[in-house]
Scaffold this motif. Structure first.
Motif, PDB file in Angstrom:
ATOM      1  N   GLY A  43       0.770  -1.236   0.000  1.00 26.18           N
ATOM      2  CA  GLY A  43       0.000   0.000   0.000  1.00 26.18           C
ATOM      3  C   GLY A  43       0.800   1.286   0.000  1.00 26.18           C
ATOM      4  N   ARG A  66      -1.744  -4.629   2.829  1.00 28.86           N
ATOM      5  CA  ARG A  66      -3.074  -5.157   3.107  1.00 28.86           C
ATOM      6  C   ARG A  66      -2.912  -6.666   3.258  1.00 28.86           C
ATOM      7  N   GLU A  89      -5.059  -3.527   7.175  1.00 31.51           N
ATOM      8  CA  GLU A  89      -3.853  -2.829   6.747  1.00 31.51           C
ATOM      9  C   GLU A  89      -2.878  -2.840   7.917  1.00 31.51           C
TER      10      GLU A  89
END
Length: 106
Positions: A43, A66, A89
């Protein structure tokens, strides 16, 4: 803010969310600690929000992933479908390769 090397975990990698035993403002729920999941995607890089919450570590970069976990791995009495998952996350300092833990247990 970024790293010069590629992220260590690629999509599909199996990782353990470790328990850093941190109190206070952290982003990893207790029920996910010491559980194994799969990297869904990388991410990006961010300032460490755990440090920023306390006014520390401005500029400290951490990678965000994630992670997909099976619900039945999170809750042993889970009665839903075996394919049900939860995605969280998680920052990289909470992650270890799954096989690293297996080697330490041997």
């Amino acid at each position: 803010m970024s790293f010069e090397v590629p992220p260590p975990y690629a999509p599909g990698a199996r990782v353990r969310i470790i328990d850093l035993a941190k109190a206070g403002h952290v982003r990893v729920p207790f029920y996910a600690r010491e559980k194994v999941g799969v990297v869904e995607r990388y991410g990006g890089t961010y300032e460490n929000p755990e440090d920023r919450a306390y006014g520390r570590g401005r500029g400290t970069a951490v990678r965000l992933y994630r992670i997909r976990l099976r619900q039945q791995d999170l809750w042993p009495d889970y009665a839903g479908d075996a394919t049900d998952t939860l995605e969280l996350e998680v920052y990289d300092h909470w992650l270890r390769p799954e096989r690293e833990q297996e080697m330490n247990d041997a």
